[in-house]
Each structure stands twice: as structure tokens, then as C-alpha cells.
Design an enzyme around this catalytic site. Structure first.
Site, PDB file in Angstrom:
ATOM      1  N   SER A   1      46.942  49.116 -35.762  1.00  0.00           N
ATOM      2  CA  SER A   1      46.790  48.493 -36.895  1.00  0.00           C
ATOM      3  C   SER A   1      45.198  48.086 -36.810  1.00  0.00           C
ATOM      4  O   SER A   1      44.467  48.128 -37.861  1.00  0.00           O
ATOM      5  CB  SER A   1      47.594  47.290 -37.352  1.00  0.00           C
ATOM      6  OG  SER A   1      48.826  47.674 -37.412  1.00  0.00           O
TER       7      SER A   1
ATOM      8  N   ARG B   1      52.546  50.870 -25.791  1.00  0.00           N
ATOM      9  CA  ARG B   1      51.881  51.900 -25.881  1.00  0.00           C
ATOM     10  C   ARG B   1      51.037  52.252 -24.398  1.00  0.00           C
ATOM     11  O   ARG B   1      50.915  53.335 -23.974  1.00  0.00           O
ATOM     12  CB  ARG B   1      50.567  51.690 -26.895  1.00  0.00           C
ATOM     13  CG  ARG B   1      51.329  52.122 -28.327  1.00  0.00           C
ATOM     14  CD  ARG B   1      50.085  51.291 -29.202  1.00  0.00           C
ATOM     15  NE  ARG B   1      50.107  49.940 -29.111  1.00  0.00           N
ATOM     16  CZ  ARG B   1      49.618  49.070 -30.007  1.00  0.00           C
ATOM     17  NH1 ARG B   1      48.786  49.291 -30.934  1.00  0.00           N
ATOM     18  NH2 ARG B   1      49.667  47.877 -29.751  1.00  0.00           N
TER      19      ARG B   1
ATOM     20  N   HIS C   1      54.511  52.152 -35.599  1.00  0.00           N
ATOM     21  CA  HIS C   1      55.514  51.212 -36.106  1.00  0.00           C
ATOM     22  C   HIS C   1      56.614  51.967 -36.451  1.00  0.00           C
ATOM     23  O   HIS C   1      57.705  51.831 -36.284  1.00  0.00           O
ATOM     24  CB  HIS C   1      55.128  50.404 -37.114  1.00  0.00           C
ATOM     25  CG  HIS C   1      54.068  49.314 -36.594  1.00  0.00           C
ATOM     26  ND1 HIS C   1      52.859  49.263 -37.431  1.00  0.00           N
ATOM     27  CD2 HIS C   1      53.828  48.556 -35.481  1.00  0.00           C
ATOM     28  CE1 HIS C   1      52.059  48.312 -36.698  1.00  0.00           C
ATOM     29  NE2 HIS C   1      52.549  47.923 -35.678  1.00  0.00           N
TER      30      HIS C   1
END
Ligand code: ADP
Length: 153
Positions: free
Chosen positions: A129, A91, A18
Site C-alpha cells: 500500500s 512478503r 491483500h
């Protein structure tokens, strides 16, 4: 007119992936507002206050990065804060398929707001995450994968 982008997400917690997307977007926008979602039906690992504070602390040297929380439709919140752009990171092809439908639906709902994608730097492609939370849950050290302001203990 100032070029304001909203970077919406859970940031549970903010990762180096991020951070990389936000940092690279700063040349494109006058202001990047990190919009931390809080949705009662989602089970977050970290409280909203921590998720927000960690982002603020990771970007304390960048006055053009702001951190806010929001609920409801992202495009409505964009209008509230005068953001003409939604920033998202990509991604993988799985991210792309997911992001495409959200961006296209947002465009149907509000064509004046443009979604801008930044492709993950190769070294951050595996960082998520979700995996960071798994490492933490299992007692591993995730410090290398989170933003500099994140305090896990
Ligand atoms: P959400 O709950 O909306 O998926 P996240 O906090 O997981 O929120 O992610 C927010 C945005 O950051 C998404 O666009 C996601 O694709 C992107 N992102 C997450 N990790 C990375 C990474 N390692 N590299 C680039 N973009 C990423």
C-alpha cells in the site's frame, strides 16, 4: 464451531497482494472478516468509508468475506466477533520480524487465538500500500496493483 479469521490491516488502499492472501485463505476458514483499522494518530491517505467500500466491492462475489472497522486491541476485537484466528501476510524477512513480535505478544495476551500466516505469491512480493500511495501521490497509474473494487479517481 465456525472457523472465523480476522484479517486486520490499514488497507490504505487494498492491493492485489491483500486480495491474494484473502482469496487463498478461503479454503482454511468458514468466514474471513477483514478488519479495517482506524486509529486517530495514523494519517491515512483514504477515508475509512472508501477503504471499506473498496474491499467490499473487490469481494462482492464472496459471501464468506465480510468487512468491518475496529479500533483498540486486535485480540479484544477477535473475542467480540468470535474469531479464533488472526490472518496476516508475509512478503519478506522484514515482514516476518515485525509480524513475529506482534503474533507472540498477542499469544501472551490471549493464547486461544492463533495467528496464521500466508506467504506472499512471488509476483505480489513487491506490492505494498505504501508504494501504491507513492505512485498515486506522484501522478502515476496504480490501477494494476489495487483490488478490483478500488476507484482511485
Ligand atoms: P498494516 O497497517 O497492519 O501493516 P496493511 O494493510 O499494510 O496493514 O497489511 C495488512 C497485512 O497484509 C499484513 O499482514 C501485510 O504483511 C500483508 N500484506 C500486505 N501486502 C502484501 C502482499 N503484497 N503480499 C502478501 N501480504 C501482504
Amino acid at each position: 464451531m465456525a472457523r472465523i479469521a480476522l484479517f486486520p490491516g490499514s488497507f490504505d488502499p487494498i492491493t492485489i497482494g491483500h486480495v491474494n492472501v484473502i482469496t487463498r485463505s478461503l479454503d482454511l476458514f468458514d468466514k474471513v472478516i477483514v478488519g479495517v483499522g482506524h486509529n486517530i494518530s495514523k494519517n491515512y491517505m483514504f477515508p475509512l468509508q472508501d477503504r471499506m467500500q473498496w474491499i467490499k466491492d473487490s469481494f462482492e462475489e464472496f459471501p464468506q468475506v465480510e468487512v468491518v472497522s475496529y479500533t483498540g486491541l486486535t485480540i479484544n476485537f477477535c473475542k467480540e466477533i468470535n474469531a479464533r484466528f488472526i490472518l496476516r501476510g508475509l512478503r519478506s524477512s522484514a515482514d516476518f520480524e515485525f509480524e513475529r513480535s506482534i503474533a507472540q505478544m498477542n499469544n501472551y495476551l490471549e493464547s486461544s487465538i492463533e495467528t496464521v500466516f500466508i506467504l506472499s505469491a512471488p509476483e505480489y512480493t513487491p506490492v505494498s500500500s505504501t508504494i501504491v500511495r507513492d505512485i498515486i501521490r506522484n501522478g502515476g497509474n496504480a490501477d494494476a496493483f489495487v483490488g478490483s473494487g478500488v476507484k482511485l479517481k
